[in-house]
Design an enzyme around this catalytic site. Sequence first.
Site, PDB file in Angstrom:
ATOM      1  CG  ASN A  15      -2.174  -0.923   1.005  1.00 46.59           C
ATOM      2  OD1 ASN A  15      -2.945  -0.211   0.404  1.00 46.59           O
ATOM      3  ND2 ASN A  15      -2.152  -1.998   1.646  1.00 46.59           N
ATOM      4  CG  LEU A  87       0.492  -5.778  11.778  1.00 44.04           C
ATOM      5  CD1 LEU A  87       0.852  -7.162  11.526  1.00 44.04           C
ATOM      6  CD2 LEU A  87      -1.095  -5.872  11.205  1.00 44.04           C
ATOM      7  CG  HIS A 106     -10.223  -3.516   8.594  1.00 42.03           C
ATOM      8  ND1 HIS A 106      -8.957  -3.924   9.422  1.00 42.03           N
ATOM      9  CD2 HIS A 106     -11.110  -4.182   8.448  1.00 42.03           C
ATOM     10  CE1 HIS A 106      -9.760  -5.204   9.860  1.00 42.03           C
ATOM     11  NE2 HIS A 106     -10.907  -5.313   9.236  1.00 42.03           N
ATOM     12  CD  GLU A 176      -5.955  -3.585   1.556  1.00 39.64           C
ATOM     13  OE1 GLU A 176      -5.250  -2.799   2.248  1.00 39.64           O
ATOM     14  OE2 GLU A 176      -6.291  -4.664   1.804  1.00 39.64           O
TER      15      GLU A 176
HETATM   16  C1  GRF Z   1      -3.351  -4.665   3.962  1.00 34.47           C
HETATM   17  O1  GRF Z   1      -4.207  -5.522   3.609  1.00 34.47           O
HETATM   18  C2  GRF Z   1      -4.199  -3.233   4.740  1.00 34.47           C
HETATM   19  O2  GRF Z   1      -5.419  -3.453   4.646  1.00 34.47           O
HETATM   20  C3  GRF Z   1      -3.694  -4.118   6.140  1.00 34.47           C
HETATM   21  O3  GRF Z   1      -2.669  -4.867   6.252  1.00 34.47           O
HETATM   22  C4  GRF Z   1      -2.148  -5.031   4.874  1.00 34.47           C
HETATM   23  C5  GRF Z   1      -0.982  -4.515   4.592  1.00 34.47           C
HETATM   24  O4  GRF Z   1      -0.203  -4.857   3.297  1.00 34.47           O
HETATM   25  N1  GRF Z   1      -3.896  -2.783   7.240  1.00 34.47           N
HETATM   26  P1  GRF Z   1       0.931  -4.188   2.699  1.00 34.47           P
HETATM   27  O5  GRF Z   1       1.809  -4.093   3.676  1.00 34.47           O
HETATM   28  O6  GRF Z   1       0.601  -2.657   2.404  1.00 34.47           O
HETATM   29  O7  GRF Z   1       1.415  -4.745   1.612  1.00 34.47           O
END
Ligand code: GRF
Length: 199
Positions: A15, A87, A106, A176
């Site tokens: 992301n 997290l 999320h 996302e």
């Molecule tokens: C994503 O699914 C986001 O929604 C969640 O954690 C994941 C992160 O993935 N909060 P990345 O590290 O961005 O690949």
Amino acid sequence: MPARVAVLVSGGGTNLQAILDFNSERGSLAASEVVLVASNRSSAGGLDRARAADIAAEVFDSTDDGSSLMALLTSCNVSLVVLAGYLKRLPASVVKAYHRRIINIHPGLLPEFGGAGMYGSRVHAAVLEAGVTTTGVTAHFVDDEFDHGPRIAEWRVPVQPGDTVESLAARVLAVEHLMYPRIVDLVASLNERDFFADF
Ligand code: GRF
């Protein structure tokens, strides 16, 4: 002036990458600039992505009262904090200092598929277990409870017959990547005008 953004990551940072790619495509029209990527884990892949993009990449102590994170945010003059696969729960001091200036994404619909322990594949497993036909992605402001602050946007995603945790996770993650950079841009532009001050 683009808003100065810190992105907090605990994992791979896809992301984060989507936000960086979107901002570089937008060029001078981007409402935000990522000036800091910070993590509670020195091995987080998101830190490597930051370094590759010449962005400050820092590790902080997530077990203190919030002072190490606050020191980083202050030293980089950050105005908006973006959680992207971070997290840990944020300390109350940080949530207070950045009221309506912290957002999260999320990989499920809230409040049904969120809360402590509901992250990653656990969300998709719970969706399949519940037998619902729609899941989604939720962007929300952050308060000091997991997955809890006011929702900004929700994008619904179908659950298809035969879906597995993996197939659902991939469909949701693709959404996302489309959604989060645009939400960051929107919140950054409105925050610069104090749009959320009384909210
Ligand atoms: C994503 O699914 C986001 O929604 C969640 O954690 C994941 C992160 O993935 N909060 P990345 O590290 O961005 O690949």
